[in-house]
Write a protein that holds these residues in place. Structure first.
Motif, PDB file in Angstrom:
ATOM      1  N   CYS A 164      61.172  33.280  54.399  1.00  0.00           N
ATOM      2  CA  CYS A 164      62.114  32.179  54.272  1.00  0.00           C
ATOM      3  C   CYS A 164      63.552  32.678  54.340  1.00  0.00           C
ATOM      4  CB  CYS A 164      61.905  31.445  52.947  1.00  0.00           C
ATOM      5  SG  CYS A 164      60.274  30.677  52.818  1.00  0.00           S
ATOM      6  N   LEU A 165      64.346  31.992  55.149  1.00  0.00           N
ATOM      7  CA  LEU A 165      65.753  32.310  55.346  1.00  0.00           C
ATOM      8  C   LEU A 165      66.586  31.193  54.740  1.00  0.00           C
ATOM      9  CD1 LEU A 165      67.907  34.099  56.855  1.00  0.00           C
ATOM     10  CD2 LEU A 165      67.621  32.532  58.791  1.00  0.00           C
ATOM     11  N   LEU A 166      67.637  31.556  54.003  1.00  0.00           N
ATOM     12  CA  LEU A 166      68.551  30.579  53.433  1.00  0.00           C
ATOM     13  C   LEU A 166      69.895  30.686  54.134  1.00  0.00           C
ATOM     14  CD1 LEU A 166      68.781  28.439  51.169  1.00  0.00           C
ATOM     15  CD2 LEU A 166      69.776  30.229  49.728  1.00  0.00           C
ATOM     16  N   VAL A 167      70.373  29.555  54.644  1.00  0.00           N
ATOM     17  CA  VAL A 167      71.687  29.514  55.280  1.00  0.00           C
ATOM     18  C   VAL A 167      72.671  28.922  54.281  1.00  0.00           C
ATOM     19  CG1 VAL A 167      73.047  28.685  57.222  1.00  0.00           C
ATOM     20  CG2 VAL A 167      70.611  29.181  57.532  1.00  0.00           C
ATOM     21  N   ASP A 168      73.591  29.737  53.828  1.00  0.00           N
ATOM     22  CA  ASP A 168      74.607  29.437  52.823  1.00  0.00           C
ATOM     23  C   ASP A 168      73.988  29.266  51.437  1.00  0.00           C
ATOM     24  OD1 ASP A 168      76.686  29.776  54.558  1.00  0.00           O
ATOM     25  OD2 ASP A 168      76.987  27.648  54.952  1.00  0.00           O
ATOM     26  N   LEU A 169      74.763  29.701  50.458  1.00  0.00           N
ATOM     27  CA  LEU A 169      74.285  29.718  49.074  1.00  0.00           C
ATOM     28  C   LEU A 169      75.134  28.768  48.250  1.00  0.00           C
ATOM     29  CD1 LEU A 169      73.945  33.045  50.133  1.00  0.00           C
ATOM     30  CD2 LEU A 169      72.366  32.716  48.231  1.00  0.00           C
ATOM     31  N   SER A 170      74.607  27.581  48.069  1.00  0.00           N
ATOM     32  CA  SER A 170      75.309  26.510  47.384  1.00  0.00           C
ATOM     33  C   SER A 170      75.494  26.818  45.903  1.00  0.00           C
ATOM     34  CB  SER A 170      74.491  25.226  47.533  1.00  0.00           C
ATOM     35  OG  SER A 170      74.964  24.217  46.684  1.00  0.00           O
ATOM     36  N   PRO A 171      76.607  26.350  45.301  1.00  0.00           N
ATOM     37  CA  PRO A 171      76.731  26.431  43.848  1.00  0.00           C
ATOM     38  C   PRO A 171      75.634  25.648  43.135  1.00  0.00           C
ATOM     39  CG  PRO A 171      78.787  25.665  44.855  1.00  0.00           C
ATOM     40  CD  PRO A 171      77.785  25.772  45.947  1.00  0.00           C
ATOM     41  N   ASP A 172      74.971  24.739  43.860  1.00  0.00           N
ATOM     42  CA  ASP A 172      73.860  23.964  43.305  1.00  0.00           C
ATOM     43  C   ASP A 172      72.514  24.654  43.523  1.00  0.00           C
ATOM     44  OD1 ASP A 172      75.536  21.743  42.516  1.00  0.00           O
ATOM     45  OD2 ASP A 172      75.686  21.254  44.646  1.00  0.00           O
ATOM     46  N   PHE A 173      72.536  25.947  43.823  1.00  0.00           N
ATOM     47  CA  PHE A 173      71.331  26.729  44.139  1.00  0.00           C
ATOM     48  C   PHE A 173      70.203  26.479  43.140  1.00  0.00           C
ATOM     49  CE2 PHE A 173      68.617  30.392  43.705  1.00  0.00           C
ATOM     50  CZ  PHE A 173      68.504  30.961  44.954  1.00  0.00           C
ATOM     51  N   ARG A 174      70.468  26.635  41.854  1.00  0.00           N
ATOM     52  CA  ARG A 174      69.406  26.543  40.853  1.00  0.00           C
ATOM     53  C   ARG A 174      68.728  25.176  40.903  1.00  0.00           C
ATOM     54  NH1 ARG A 174      68.905  24.535  35.713  1.00  0.00           N
ATOM     55  NH2 ARG A 174      67.341  25.577  34.386  1.00  0.00           N
ATOM     56  N   GLN A 175      69.527  24.115  40.891  1.00  0.00           N
ATOM     57  CA  GLN A 175      68.944  22.782  40.890  1.00  0.00           C
ATOM     58  C   GLN A 175      68.222  22.486  42.199  1.00  0.00           C
ATOM     59  OE1 GLN A 175      68.838  21.039  38.119  1.00  0.00           O
ATOM     60  NE2 GLN A 175      67.518  19.545  39.137  1.00  0.00           N
ATOM     61  N   GLN A 176      68.747  22.972  43.309  1.00  0.00           N
ATOM     62  CA  GLN A 176      68.091  22.743  44.594  1.00  0.00           C
ATOM     63  C   GLN A 176      66.694  23.355  44.616  1.00  0.00           C
ATOM     64  OE1 GLN A 176      70.985  24.367  47.301  1.00  0.00           O
ATOM     65  NE2 GLN A 176      72.166  22.480  47.416  1.00  0.00           N
TER      66      GLN A 176
END
Length: 274
Positions: free
Chosen positions: A49-61
């Motif tokens: 799995c690849l993640l594009v950009d790391l949102s400040p909402d990472f945990r909740q996402q």
């Protein structure tokens, strides 16, 4: 290739904290959210799995959506709503390769890759891998290419993600005006799915101090101010790139409530198999 839209909003998201505008109220009524931008791309052949950009909402996402933690990540630029979720790597990952551009930004004096190294030097569980614009690199079994776009004053990149076995292709414009360079458009062209920055409808350009620019033949602005595409600009770009399917992302709560949830504006949790 399975693409999950973890975050489809702009820097404040929708609903915006403390906002009771009609659009935020409508989002609450519908039970939908546009959190800060992030896209999860699963290689269904390998399970990586690849993640594009790391949102400040990472945990909740990742608590909300049924997807696996990423094996690798790509960062398109250094604005906090695309990068600051990287702090979640602390005590979550044993190792997380993070791919970013090596081009030095004249504004900051360092590349995106170097900014990540400096800002997150306390994270010994990430490794930053530098890539020149237009250089193909492998991540999670995909062939990826970062391409310059237009998001002044900082450098910013779009991204093409291709499966070399199936030919499936995902393109992301990144945060950009309509002024995407021709060479970058060539790399992003003919995607099965295009995720295009479309912060507001063109009708709102009259409220921006800089107005709009990149007008089409009918005089409709395709850029809001100088940094982001309008809805109309994003759709024009999608047609020019030959996208088979387009979802509009990085949208703001300034969309009128009666337009904010119409097609093809995306919301969090949408999933596409390419």
């Amino acid at each position: 290739m399975r693409v999950t839209l973890l975050g489809t909003g702009d820097t404040t998201g929708t609903p915006t904290v403390g906002c009771d505008c009609d659009t935020c109220a409508r989002a609450r009524e519908l039970g939908v959210e546009r959190s800060r931008f992030s896209v999860h791309v699963e290689n269904t052949r390998t399970g990586e799995c690849l993640l594009v950009d790391l949102s400040p909402d990472f945990r909740q996402q990742f608590l909300t959506h049924d997807v696996s933690l990423p094996d690798e990540a790509v960062v398109t630029h250094i604005h906090f709503d695309h990068l600051d979720g990287l702090g979640n790597a602390y005590r979550v990952f044993d190792d997380l390769p993070v791919h970013a551009a090596s081009e030095v930004d004249p504004v900051t004096g360092e590349s995106v890759a170097d900014t990540i190294r400096r800002k997150y030097d306390y994270l010994d569980r990430i490794t930053v891998e530098d890539h020149a614009p237009f250089e193909r690199f492998s991540a999670c079994g995909f062939e990826c290419t970062l391409v310059p776009v237009d998001h002044p004053p900082l450098v910013c990149y779009g991204l093409a993600v291709e499966d070399p076995e199936t030919g499936a292709k995902l393109s992301l414009t990144g945060d950009t005006s309509y002024g995407v360079p021709d060479e970058s458009r060539t790399v992003l062209s003919d995607p099965d799915l295009l995720l295009a920055d479309a912060i507001v409808p063109a009708s709102l350009c009259e409220y921006h101090p800089l107005g709009g620019k990149h007008e089409n033949e009918a005089g409709v602005p395709r850029t809001f101010g100088s940094k982001h595409m309008t809805r109309e600009g994003a759709l024009d770009l999608a047609r020019e790139l030959g996208a088979r399917e387009t979802r509009l992302v990085h949208t703001a709560h300034f969309y009128p409530a009666d337009e904010a949830f119409e097609e093809p504006l995306a919301v969090d949790g949408e999933q596409y198999d390419l």
